[in-house]
Design a protein around this motif. Structure first.
Motif, PDB file in Angstrom:
ATOM      1  N   UNK A 367       0.822  -1.210   0.000  1.00 37.00           N
ATOM      2  CA  UNK A 367       0.000   0.000   0.000  1.00 37.00           C
ATOM      3  C   UNK A 367       0.856   1.261   0.000  1.00 37.00           C
ATOM      4  N   UNK A 368       1.999   1.222   0.678  1.00 35.82           N
ATOM      5  CA  UNK A 368       2.917   2.376   0.627  1.00 35.82           C
ATOM      6  C   UNK A 368       3.397   2.593  -0.802  1.00 35.82           C
ATOM      7  N   UNK A 369       3.719   1.499  -1.473  1.00 36.17           N
ATOM      8  CA  UNK A 369       4.110   1.610  -2.878  1.00 36.17           C
ATOM      9  C   UNK A 369       2.984   2.164  -3.732  1.00 36.17           C
ATOM     10  N   UNK A 370       1.752   1.708  -3.455  1.00 36.26           N
ATOM     11  CA  UNK A 370       0.597   2.210  -4.201  1.00 36.26           C
ATOM     12  C   UNK A 370       0.368   3.689  -3.923  1.00 36.26           C
ATOM     13  N   UNK A 371       0.562   4.107  -2.662  1.00 38.31           N
ATOM     14  CA  UNK A 371       0.412   5.522  -2.303  1.00 38.31           C
ATOM     15  C   UNK A 371       1.406   6.375  -3.085  1.00 38.31           C
ATOM     16  N   UNK A 372       2.650   5.931  -3.127  1.00 38.64           N
ATOM     17  CA  UNK A 372       3.684   6.691  -3.842  1.00 38.64           C
ATOM     18  C   UNK A 372       3.343   6.795  -5.320  1.00 38.64           C
ATOM     19  N   UNK A 373       2.941   5.660  -5.919  1.00 41.12           N
ATOM     20  CA  UNK A 373       2.566   5.674  -7.337  1.00 41.12           C
ATOM     21  C   UNK A 373       1.346   6.565  -7.582  1.00 41.12           C
ATOM     22  N   UNK A 374       0.345   6.466  -6.699  1.00 38.02           N
ATOM     23  CA  UNK A 374      -0.874   7.266  -6.858  1.00 38.02           C
ATOM     24  C   UNK A 374      -0.568   8.756  -6.759  1.00 38.02           C
ATOM     25  N   UNK A 419      -5.054  14.013   2.602  1.00 35.74           N
ATOM     26  CA  UNK A 419      -4.453  13.180   3.647  1.00 35.74           C
ATOM     27  C   UNK A 419      -5.400  12.047   4.063  1.00 35.74           C
ATOM     28  N   UNK A 420      -6.706  12.299   3.998  1.00 37.84           N
ATOM     29  CA  UNK A 420      -7.672  11.259   4.331  1.00 37.84           C
ATOM     30  C   UNK A 420      -7.573  10.103   3.338  1.00 37.84           C
ATOM     31  N   UNK A 421      -7.359  10.423   2.063  1.00 39.72           N
ATOM     32  CA  UNK A 421      -7.224   9.382   1.038  1.00 39.72           C
ATOM     33  C   UNK A 421      -5.985   8.550   1.291  1.00 39.72           C
ATOM     34  N   UNK A 422      -4.876   9.225   1.618  1.00 42.74           N
ATOM     35  CA  UNK A 422      -3.618   8.512   1.893  1.00 42.74           C
ATOM     36  C   UNK A 422      -3.776   7.608   3.111  1.00 42.74           C
ATOM     37  N   UNK A 423      -4.365   8.141   4.165  1.00 47.00           N
ATOM     38  CA  UNK A 423      -4.566   7.340   5.386  1.00 47.00           C
ATOM     39  C   UNK A 423      -5.477   6.146   5.099  1.00 47.00           C
ATOM     40  N   UNK A 424      -6.535   6.388   4.310  1.00 44.28           N
ATOM     41  CA  UNK A 424      -7.460   5.298   3.969  1.00 44.28           C
ATOM     42  C   UNK A 424      -6.737   4.184   3.218  1.00 44.28           C
ATOM     43  N   UNK A 425      -5.816   4.556   2.345  1.00 42.93           N
ATOM     44  CA  UNK A 425      -5.051   3.551   1.606  1.00 42.93           C
ATOM     45  C   UNK A 425      -4.209   2.712   2.559  1.00 42.93           C
ATOM     46  N   UNK A 426      -3.571   3.364   3.528  1.00 42.33           N
ATOM     47  CA  UNK A 426      -2.723   2.621   4.472  1.00 42.33           C
ATOM     48  C   UNK A 426      -3.561   1.753   5.405  1.00 42.33           C
ATOM     49  N   UNK A 427      -4.726   2.240   5.780  1.00 44.29           N
ATOM     50  CA  UNK A 427      -5.622   1.471   6.648  1.00 44.29           C
ATOM     51  C   UNK A 427      -6.074   0.186   5.962  1.00 44.29           C
ATOM     52  N   UNK A 428      -6.116   0.200   4.627  1.00 48.13           N
ATOM     53  CA  UNK A 428      -6.510  -1.009   3.893  1.00 48.13           C
ATOM     54  C   UNK A 428      -5.602  -2.188   4.207  1.00 48.13           C
ATOM     55  N   UNK A 429      -4.361  -1.916   4.645  1.00 47.89           N
ATOM     56  CA  UNK A 429      -3.451  -3.004   5.029  1.00 47.89           C
ATOM     57  C   UNK A 429      -4.038  -3.791   6.198  1.00 47.89           C
ATOM     58  N   UNK A 430      -4.589  -3.087   7.171  1.00 49.24           N
ATOM     59  CA  UNK A 430      -5.174  -3.740   8.342  1.00 49.24           C
ATOM     60  C   UNK A 430      -6.482  -4.443   7.967  1.00 49.24           C
TER      61      UNK A 430
END
Length: 448
Positions: A367-374, A419-430
């Motif tokens: 997801x971190x990789x996806x965040x960077x790409x996005x 920032x909400x979108x970025x946090x939501x992407x990282x939360x998807x890991x959990x």
């Protein structure tokens, strides 16, 4: 198994299956990148608009309140509110009443102190003739004084810019007497626009087919009214005593008007939402008197921007849910493909908690990789829009807000939603970890 070992194993999974993982990050990055793109672009446009629209007032909003609804409702049968009631309503929401509205000339120029609009003054005030009123003209008044009209539609933005430059050269720093005898000295332009009613590029080039034009049409540029600056010599001004606005329109009114100022857009918008003043373009209930914007950002435009943002947020949530479903099903497929590896971890003595930690970090890294790409994709798309439309945006900034020169604007900005979108992407890991919890427990070395 130490946390260091867990991180090493999760990172190794990224390297070993690099091609697979890159495809997964790319797919997720594209979906979330689309969400980020519209948010970064719209916030950048809003930032540029707010800066340009508030430039001559340093963020303040100046209004004229009139205890008449004539022309704003079909049948004006409402009793007129008192001057005191209007003042109390405005002050309730942080506004400061400067006094009764004073007008000059039949075109309704409002007289204001210089300090309120000095950012719009472009010539030396000492050059103003003693018998002339220093004025910040609107396009309508400017064309009346020049005795000529400029086209509102063009096939070429550069030609429209040339007409604007011609208009400025012919009117600023010059003395005029209108058809009714009032004398003006033009010291600058008001906070309105030069035949650019909204941000659509069709306002500059009739044949523009930019896909964002339908959205940009909703964002209107300031209209403004002509402003006469009180230079302390009003007793010497050459006025027309024989004609009035009532004489020209045939409408007799006994209304009272006052001038008020809000220190910022927030208090002005609070007044717009909850006060009793009715603005021209947005019909809210329980209004008792009319309000015009003299200078500053109109709360009506902020209202439109907030509603567009609401639609964007709803669309982002819908697209985000689709992306979340894709992410979850992708994680299920990954765990199924890694069944042998998971069984091996158990056979080497790893506990269920440690295996879950391995895959939590694995999903988090994806997801971190996806965040960077996005974020990179969205930033490049938004930057490309501003670069490709650089000339149009520059001309639009000048003509849409009566600037002396074109302004270099980049429609790129972050906000809470970003920032909400970025946090939501990282939360998807959990979320992926929770969804796959049972599968991670079931794998054993015997499954190999």
């Amino acid at each position: 198994m130490r946390i260091k070992d867990i991180l090493h194993i999760s990172a190794k999974n990224i390297r070993i299956y690099f091609k697979r993982n890159l495809i997964i990050m790319a797919v997720m990055g594209v979906i979330f990148g689309l969400i980020l793109t519209i948010n970064l672009w719209f916030q950048g446009m809003e930032n540029a608009y707010m800066k340009l629209a508030s430039r001559i007032t340093d963020g303040k909003v100046i209004i004229e309140a009139t205890n008449s609804m004539e022309g704003m409702v079909v049948e004006d049968t409402m009793p007129q509110v008192t001057h005191q009631a209007m003042q109390e309503d405005i002050e309730t929401y942080g506004g400061k009443v400067l006094g009764d509205a004073e007008k000059y000339g039949v075109f309704g120029s409002v007289i204001l102190p210089k300090e309120l609009v000095e950012n719009a003054v472009e010539v030396d005030m000492n050059k103003v003739p003693a018998d002339a009123a220093p004025v910040l003209v609107s396009t309508f008044l400017g064309e009346q004084l020049l005795g000529k009209s400029f086209p509102s539609e063009y096939t070429n933005a550069t030609q429209k810019q040339k007409d604007y430059e011609e208009y400025r050269n012919e009117i600023i720093g010059k003395t005029f007497t209108d058809a009714y005898g009032a004398k003006y000295y033009v010291v600058g332009l008001n906070s309105g626009n030069f035949h650019v009613g909204n941000l659509s590029f069709k306002q500059l080039e009739r044949n523009s087919n930019n896909i964002l034009n339908p959205l940009l049409e909703f964002i209107t540029t300031p209209e403004g009214i002509p402003i006469v600056i009180d230079n302390g010599k009003s007793e010497n001004w050459q006025k027309d005593e024989s004609a009035s606005l009532e004489d020209l329109t045939g409408i007799k009114t006994e209304s009272e008007s006052l001038i008020a100022i809000f220190d910022d857009n927030v208090s002005a918008y609070d007044y717009f939402q909850h006060g009793k003043g009715r603005f021209m373009n947005v019909n809210l209930p329980n209004r008792e008197y009319s309000v015009n914007i003299i200078a500053g950002v109109s709360p009506e435009t902020i209202y439109i921007i907030k509603n567009i943002k609401l639609v964007i947020n709803i669309a982002s949530i819908a697209l985000g849910l689709i992306a979340a479903i894709v992410v979850v099903f992708t994680s299920i497929r990954l765990v199924d493909q890694d069944e042998r590896n998971i069984a091996l971890y158990y056979s080497l003595g790893a506990t269920a908690g440690q295996v879950r930690m391995i895959y939590l970090f694995y999903f988090l890294e994806l997801m971190i990789g996806a965040v960077i790409l996005a974020f990179c994709m969205a930033s490049m798309l938004v930057a490309a829009f501003s670069v490709l439309n650089r000339e149009l945006i520059g001309i639009q900034s000048a003509l849409g807000f009566n600037l002396a020169t074109t302004s270099e604007e980049i429609w790129y900005g972050t906000n809470v939603s970003t920032f909400a979108i970025v946090i939501a992407m990282l939360v998807m890991s959990f979320v992926c970890m929770i969804v796959n919890n049972k599968r991670l427990k079931q794998a054993t070395y015997e499954n190999m």
